[in-house]
Motif scaffolding. Structure first.
Motif, PDB file in Angstrom:
ATOM      1  N   THR A   1     -14.637  -6.077   3.847  1.00  0.00           N
ATOM      2  CA  THR A   1     -13.220  -5.995   4.170  1.00  0.00           C
ATOM      3  C   THR A   1     -12.394  -6.639   3.074  1.00  0.00           C
ATOM      4  N   SER A   2     -11.132  -6.213   2.967  1.00  0.00           N
ATOM      5  CA  SER A   2     -10.247  -6.798   1.968  1.00  0.00           C
ATOM      6  C   SER A   2      -8.802  -6.753   2.446  1.00  0.00           C
ATOM      7  N   LEU A   3      -8.053  -7.756   2.047  1.00  0.00           N
ATOM      8  CA  LEU A   3      -6.613  -7.822   2.250  1.00  0.00           C
ATOM      9  C   LEU A   3      -5.977  -7.774   0.866  1.00  0.00           C
ATOM     10  N   TYR A   4      -5.088  -6.814   0.629  1.00  0.00           N
ATOM     11  CA  TYR A   4      -4.566  -6.643  -0.720  1.00  0.00           C
ATOM     12  C   TYR A   4      -3.035  -6.652  -0.729  1.00  0.00           C
ATOM     13  N   LEU A   5      -2.487  -7.150  -1.852  1.00  0.00           N
ATOM     14  CA  LEU A   5      -1.049  -7.184  -2.074  1.00  0.00           C
ATOM     15  C   LEU A   5      -0.785  -6.629  -3.470  1.00  0.00           C
ATOM     16  N   ASN A   6       0.082  -5.629  -3.562  1.00  0.00           N
ATOM     17  CA  ASN A   6       0.397  -4.990  -4.839  1.00  0.00           C
ATOM     18  C   ASN A   6       1.909  -5.001  -5.070  1.00  0.00           C
ATOM     19  N   LYS A   7       2.287  -5.252  -6.316  1.00  0.00           N
ATOM     20  CA  LYS A   7       3.683  -5.114  -6.735  1.00  0.00           C
ATOM     21  C   LYS A   7       3.707  -4.166  -7.928  1.00  0.00           C
ATOM     22  N   THR A   8       4.445  -3.051  -7.799  1.00  0.00           N
ATOM     23  CA  THR A   8       4.509  -2.038  -8.848  1.00  0.00           C
ATOM     24  C   THR A   8       5.933  -1.920  -9.352  1.00  0.00           C
ATOM     25  N   THR A   9       6.106  -2.021 -10.659  1.00  0.00           N
ATOM     26  CA  THR A   9       7.413  -1.821 -11.280  1.00  0.00           C
ATOM     27  C   THR A   9       7.467  -0.448 -11.927  1.00  0.00           C
ATOM     28  N   ASP A  10       8.670   0.130 -11.983  1.00  0.00           N
ATOM     29  CA  ASP A  10       8.870   1.493 -12.498  1.00  0.00           C
ATOM     30  C   ASP A  10       8.003   2.497 -11.750  1.00  0.00           C
ATOM     31  N   SER A  11       7.883   2.323 -10.438  1.00  0.00           N
ATOM     32  CA  SER A  11       7.038   3.220  -9.648  1.00  0.00           C
ATOM     33  C   SER A  11       7.617   4.632  -9.648  1.00  0.00           C
TER      34      SER A  11
ATOM     35  N   ASN B   1      -8.183   2.095   6.563  1.00  0.00           N
ATOM     36  CA  ASN B   1      -7.222   1.500   5.638  1.00  0.00           C
ATOM     37  C   ASN B   1      -5.832   1.564   6.263  1.00  0.00           C
ATOM     38  N   PHE B   2      -5.157   0.421   6.313  1.00  0.00           N
ATOM     39  CA  PHE B   2      -3.792   0.334   6.835  1.00  0.00           C
ATOM     40  C   PHE B   2      -2.945  -0.418   5.826  1.00  0.00           C
ATOM     41  N   PHE B   3      -1.748   0.105   5.516  1.00  0.00           N
ATOM     42  CA  PHE B   3      -0.880  -0.624   4.598  1.00  0.00           C
ATOM     43  C   PHE B   3       0.585  -0.384   4.945  1.00  0.00           C
ATOM     44  N   SER B   4       1.390  -1.343   4.541  1.00  0.00           N
ATOM     45  CA  SER B   4       2.841  -1.276   4.673  1.00  0.00           C
ATOM     46  C   SER B   4       3.433  -1.272   3.276  1.00  0.00           C
ATOM     47  N   VAL B   5       4.380  -0.380   3.015  1.00  0.00           N
ATOM     48  CA  VAL B   5       4.963  -0.260   1.683  1.00  0.00           C
ATOM     49  C   VAL B   5       6.481  -0.363   1.786  1.00  0.00           C
TER      50      VAL B   5
ATOM     51  N   ASP C   1      16.097   2.509  -0.816  1.00  0.00           N
ATOM     52  CA  ASP C   1      15.428   1.425  -0.103  1.00  0.00           C
ATOM     53  C   ASP C   1      14.728   1.989   1.136  1.00  0.00           C
ATOM     54  N   ASN C   2      13.460   1.624   1.299  1.00  0.00           N
ATOM     55  CA  ASN C   2      12.689   2.255   2.363  1.00  0.00           C
ATOM     56  C   ASN C   2      11.502   1.376   2.732  1.00  0.00           C
ATOM     57  N   LYS C   3      11.156   1.370   4.022  1.00  0.00           N
ATOM     58  CA  LYS C   3       9.962   0.701   4.504  1.00  0.00           C
ATOM     59  C   LYS C   3       9.147   1.695   5.320  1.00  0.00           C
ATOM     60  N   ALA C   4       7.838   1.679   5.114  1.00  0.00           N
ATOM     61  CA  ALA C   4       6.975   2.623   5.835  1.00  0.00           C
ATOM     62  C   ALA C   4       5.593   2.015   6.012  1.00  0.00           C
ATOM     63  N   THR C   5       4.876   2.514   7.014  1.00  0.00           N
ATOM     64  CA  THR C   5       3.490   2.121   7.227  1.00  0.00           C
ATOM     65  C   THR C   5       2.623   3.372   7.222  1.00  0.00           C
ATOM     66  N   SER C   6       1.378   3.188   6.830  1.00  0.00           N
ATOM     67  CA  SER C   6       0.453   4.310   6.756  1.00  0.00           C
ATOM     68  C   SER C   6      -0.953   3.831   7.064  1.00  0.00           C
ATOM     69  N   TRP C   7      -1.751   4.715   7.658  1.00  0.00           N
ATOM     70  CA  TRP C   7      -3.153   4.379   7.882  1.00  0.00           C
ATOM     71  C   TRP C   7      -4.012   5.625   7.720  1.00  0.00           C
ATOM     72  N   SER C   8      -5.258   5.402   7.388  1.00  0.00           N
ATOM     73  CA  SER C   8      -6.218   6.497   7.251  1.00  0.00           C
ATOM     74  C   SER C   8      -7.595   5.993   7.639  1.00  0.00           C
ATOM     75  N   THR C   9      -8.429   6.898   8.089  1.00  0.00           N
ATOM     76  CA  THR C   9      -9.791   6.535   8.445  1.00  0.00           C
ATOM     77  C   THR C   9     -10.731   7.661   8.055  1.00  0.00           C
TER      78      THR C   9
END
Length: 455
Positions: A354-364, A416-420, A441-449
């Motif tokens: 298992t893993s908990l991840y945090l990403n910050k992307t510039t110029d996405s 996999n579950f993430f909030s962006v 500006d936007n907030k969303a959640t996504s999951w896949s299995t």
């Protein structure tokens, strides 16, 4: 749905090893897409609606074969050379329905565009690997060379009809793509002490891609969708890595330097773009062995994502004549800072990771829609293009379960579950000369299995 057949043959002597693999496959990949549009008057009131659906069938047949030889020069040195050839043909049928409605959602008429595309692809690749082992276990030098040439030709016939008229238009699109690539990489590994290791390497990647695209409307060449795009990418990288182990703690530090030289040239319009940039990419990994079968880890890395092919090419598809994708040759790469916390445990035949991840992307990369100022049967033509918008934050959780009840059967599952969260504004001048400001500006959640079973 896919079927395939492959076979491998190997003949080995004391110094030489000859091998070949031959394979054939037949695949069918259907798909669907939906674009719902509401058109507005000048006062932002609703004018009318158009709901577009796409049904897609992708049929492909391909052959893949290689021939190679490994030469054991000495007990500590070997040289391997391989030639690989791939050839495939594709039938891609894209059936687009544009259902039109008035302001009250009363049905008006349907336009139908059938895009029948046929493609042929041919690739030939030469790879060479030299490996030199030294006396100390793990001490080695490798040199790899990869030279490839790829041709992709796609020709499409588009029939456009309307169920309230007898008019049918016929469009032809031609996309011819040639790619040449030379990749050279060398790696050196030097273990020292009891549990320490130093690594260093070089990677040079030279890519040249030329795409010739043309659209013919009812036998007349359309200059708005005709262009030759030349994409040249030269990236030279130097990297080093140091790893050591102190009791139950394993540590790995890495540093990579990349010098990039990119040319994106639109030859039909004499529009030339050059991008040069140099970047450092640090990384650090820490793993602590809790027990013989469990461990915890934390890691940091900086990454780059360069725009590719379809994102850059301003002319590439006319499946829909009212919703058009247009690439952006001026796209810059996106950079990501990634932090990951992991945990692994083995319970007999079951492995839990298992893993908990945090990403910050510039110029996405983000996609924006805007009117072109042209109309088809009274409907505005809307283009969608990728841009470097702003900053994207992503936090997620992922776990994987692997279970092998028998040697011949393996089960793999993943969740996999993430909030962006996206933060950015975009301004542009539209076809009428008016400045348009958009907030993304936007907030969303996504999951896949996923669950796979392998026998």
């Amino acid at each position: 749905e896919s079927q395939g057949l492959s076979g491998t043959l190997n003949y080995k002597t004391k110094k030489l090893n000859f091998f070949t693999t031959q394979a054939y496959n037949n695949r069918n990949n259907p798909g669907n897409a939906f674009v719902d549009s509401r058109y507005l008057n000048a006062d932002n009131s609703t004018k009318n609606y158009m709901f577009e659906t796409r049904e897609n069938d992708r049929l492909s047949k391909g052959y893949n074969g290689n021939f190679g030889m490994e030469w054991n020069i000495t007990d500590k040195a070997s040289w391997t050379n391989t030639i690989n050839y791939r050839n495939s043909s594709n039938d891609n049928i894209d059936d687009v329905f544009q259902n039109n409605y008035d302001v009250n959602l009363a049905y008006l008429y349907t336009r139908n565009r059938i895009n029948n595309e046929k493609g042929d692809s041919e690739n030939i690749e030469y790879t060479s690997n030299f490996t030199k082992l030294f006396k100390k276990d793990g001490h080695k030098l490798t040199v790899d060379v990869n030279i490839s040439k790829n041709n992709d030709d796609n020709i499409a016939l588009i029939n456009d009809s309307n169920n309230n008229t007898s008019v049918t238009t016929i469009d032809n699109t031609f996309s011819l793509q040639d790619q040449n690539r030379i990749l050279i990489q060398t790696d050196y590994v030097l273990p020292f002490g009891k549990d320490s290791q130093f690594e260093a390497g070089y990677r040079g990647d030279n890519l040249e891609l030329v795409t010739d695209y043309k659209v013919v409307n009812n036998g007349i060449n359309n200059p708005n969708f005709t262009n030759v795009l030349e994409y040249i990418e030269r990236v030279n990288a130097l990297y080093t890595q140091y790893g050591t182990k102190v009791n139950k703690l394993s540590i790995l530090f890495g540093l990579r330097f990349e010098d990039s030289n990119i040319e994106i040239n639109q030859l039909a319009t004499n529009d030339y773009n050059t991008k040069k940039y140099s970047n450092f990419f640090p990384s650090a990994f820490f793993t602590y062995q809790l027990t013989d079968k469990s461990s915890a880890s934390i890691s940091y890395s900086k990454r780059i994502q360069r725009p590719r092919g379809r994102q850059l090419n301003p002319f590439n598809n006319l499946s829909s004549n009212t919703n058009i994708f247009v690439g952006n040759p001026d796209l810059n790469p996106a950079f990501t800072d990634a932090l990951d916390f992991g945990y692994l445990n083995k319970f007999g035949k079951l492995t839990f990771n298992t893993s908990l991840y945090l990403n910050k992307t510039t110029d996405s990369f983000q996609f924006v829609r805007s009117e072109t100022g042209t109309f088809v049967n009274g409907l505005p033509v809307v283009k969608m293009s990728p841009i470097n918008l702003a900053t994207e934050y992503r936090i997620g959780f992922e776990f994987t379960l692997n279970y092998a009840p028998y040697k011949w059967w393996r089960l793999n599952s993943n969740f996999n579950f993430f909030s962006v969260e996206t933060q950015g504004d975009y301004s542009y001048i539209n076809f009428a000369g008016t400045t348009i400001n958009q907030n993304f500006d936007n907030k969303a959640t996504s999951w896949s299995t996923r669950l796979t079973s392998k026998i």
